[in-house]
Enzyme design. Sequence first.
Site, PDB file in Angstrom:
ATOM      1  N   HIS A 117       0.813  -1.229   0.000  1.00  0.00           N
ATOM      2  CA  HIS A 117       0.000   0.000   0.000  1.00  0.00           C
ATOM      3  C   HIS A 117       0.845   1.277   0.000  1.00  0.00           C
ATOM      4  O   HIS A 117       0.305   2.365  -0.191  1.00  0.00           O
ATOM      5  CB  HIS A 117      -0.946   0.024   1.212  1.00  0.00           C
ATOM      6  CG  HIS A 117      -1.983  -1.054   1.192  1.00  0.00           C
ATOM      7  ND1 HIS A 117      -2.895  -1.193   0.168  1.00  0.00           N
ATOM      8  CD2 HIS A 117      -2.247  -2.073   2.062  1.00  0.00           C
ATOM      9  CE1 HIS A 117      -3.682  -2.240   0.414  1.00  0.00           C
ATOM     10  NE2 HIS A 117      -3.307  -2.791   1.550  1.00  0.00           N
ATOM     11  N   ASP A 157      -4.558 -12.850   3.397  1.00  0.00           N
ATOM     12  CA  ASP A 157      -5.819 -12.344   3.953  1.00  0.00           C
ATOM     13  C   ASP A 157      -7.014 -12.714   3.078  1.00  0.00           C
ATOM     14  O   ASP A 157      -8.145 -12.315   3.346  1.00  0.00           O
ATOM     15  CB  ASP A 157      -5.765 -10.828   4.246  1.00  0.00           C
ATOM     16  CG  ASP A 157      -5.008 -10.030   3.206  1.00  0.00           C
ATOM     17  OD1 ASP A 157      -4.715 -10.575   2.132  1.00  0.00           O
ATOM     18  OD2 ASP A 157      -4.729  -8.838   3.471  1.00  0.00           O
ATOM     19  N   HIS A 159      -6.256  -7.215  -0.629  1.00  0.00           N
ATOM     20  CA  HIS A 159      -6.430  -5.786  -0.935  1.00  0.00           C
ATOM     21  C   HIS A 159      -5.647  -5.395  -2.189  1.00  0.00           C
ATOM     22  O   HIS A 159      -4.591  -5.963  -2.468  1.00  0.00           O
ATOM     23  CB  HIS A 159      -5.927  -4.936   0.237  1.00  0.00           C
ATOM     24  CG  HIS A 159      -6.585  -5.254   1.544  1.00  0.00           C
ATOM     25  ND1 HIS A 159      -6.014  -6.088   2.488  1.00  0.00           N
ATOM     26  CD2 HIS A 159      -7.769  -4.851   2.053  1.00  0.00           C
ATOM     27  CE1 HIS A 159      -6.823  -6.186   3.534  1.00  0.00           C
ATOM     28  NE2 HIS A 159      -7.899  -5.445   3.300  1.00  0.00           N
TER      29      HIS A 159
END
Length: 346
Positions: free
Chosen positions: A160, A285, A198
Site C-alpha cells: 500500500h 488475507d 487488498h
Amino acid sequence: MQTVFSETQLLHDPPHELHCAQIVPYFESPMRAERILEAISRHGLGPIVEPNALDPATLRRVHSPDYVQFMEAVSKYVASNKQGDAPLIPHTWRQPEMVSPVPDSVFGQLGHYAFDAGTPITAETWAAAAASASSAVTAAEFLFEQRLPVFALCRPPGHHAAAGYYGGYCYLNNAAIAAQHLLDSGSGPVAIVDVDYHHGNGTQSIFYRRRDVLFASLHADPRQAYPYFSGHPHETGEAEGVGYNINVPLPPGSDWPTYAPLLREVMLRIREFQPKFLIVSLGVDTFESDPIADFRFSTDDFFSLGEELAVLDQPTMFVMEGGYAIQQIGDNVVGTLKAFERTSAL
Ligand code: SP5
Ligand code: ZN
C-alpha cells in the site's frame, strides 16, 4: 526455500488501530511473523537468514527523499515526545483543491504523507520498516545471483505504500524496492503479481508510467473494499506504462473456484510479457477466517495457489504482505511456498 528475516522487524508494535469506528488491537502484529517463523521450522521449509545492511540509496530509487526523511524523523519525534510515546495517527487530510505546501507541524505532515488513519507510527516504525525492506533487497540479491526461489518475510508489509505516501499498515514498498533493485542489477523486465486480498495501490502507483515492471493485482473490488480509491480494471497504466498495469477486482465472498481461472489468465498475460524475474506479493488475507477480509480460501486452497504461481518457470521471490488470521497464517504461507517449490521443481 530460503527465508530472509530480521528480528528488528518485530520492533514495530503499535498497540491499537482505528477499525470500523472502534479502537481495536493492531491486526498487523509482530506475532504474525513469529507464527510464520514457527511454521517454517515445523514444516522444514529451509534456512532463515539475516538481511545484509541496507544502502539508503536503494530505498530512494523508489521512495522520494522527503518521504524517507519524514518517516525517519517522525519515528525519532515519537521517541523524544514529551507528551508520551503514543503512536502517531493523522487526523486531517487534504482535498485536491487544498494546495498548501507541506506544513511544519508533525500532525500536518502526517496528514500530508498518510492516506489512511490505520497505520500508526511508533518510535520503532522506521527501524522495523527499513529492516523489512532490507529483507526484500537481500532476497532480491539472492534471487538474482542464485536464480532460486526465496521468501522475504517482510513485516511491516509494503504494497500500500507509494513513492511518497504510506497507509494500509505499509511504510516502505518492499516488493517495489526489490523489483527496482533487480532492474538496477541489470535483470531485464520484472513482473509483480499481487495476490493479497487488498489492491496493491502503492505498487501500482510506483510503476504506473513504466513498462519495465508489469504489475498485476487480484483483489476485492474497491467499490466495496479497502483501499476504495484504486484498483479498478480501467486503471491500465499511463504514458509508456499503458497496458502494463492489470487489475482484477473480485466480488465480496469470492472463493478459490472463482479466483483460480482469473489468476490463470493473469499468469498467461505475465508469460506474454516475458519477465526475467517474478515477484509475488503474497498476502494470505484471502483466507476464510481472516478478521478484516471476506474471501473464502481454505488452507488447502493455498497449495493450489502455490501451484498456479509456479507455471512461469521463471526465478521467483515471495514478499510477505497481509494476512491476519494468526492461528493459520503460518500454515497458509508455508503451504503456498511448499506447493510452489514442489511444482516448480518438476
Ligand atoms: C497489507 C494489508 O493487508 N493491509 C490492509 C490494511 C487494511 N486496513 C483497513 C481495513 C478496513 C477494513 N474494514 C473492513 C470491515 C470489516 N468488518
Ligand atoms: Zn491485505
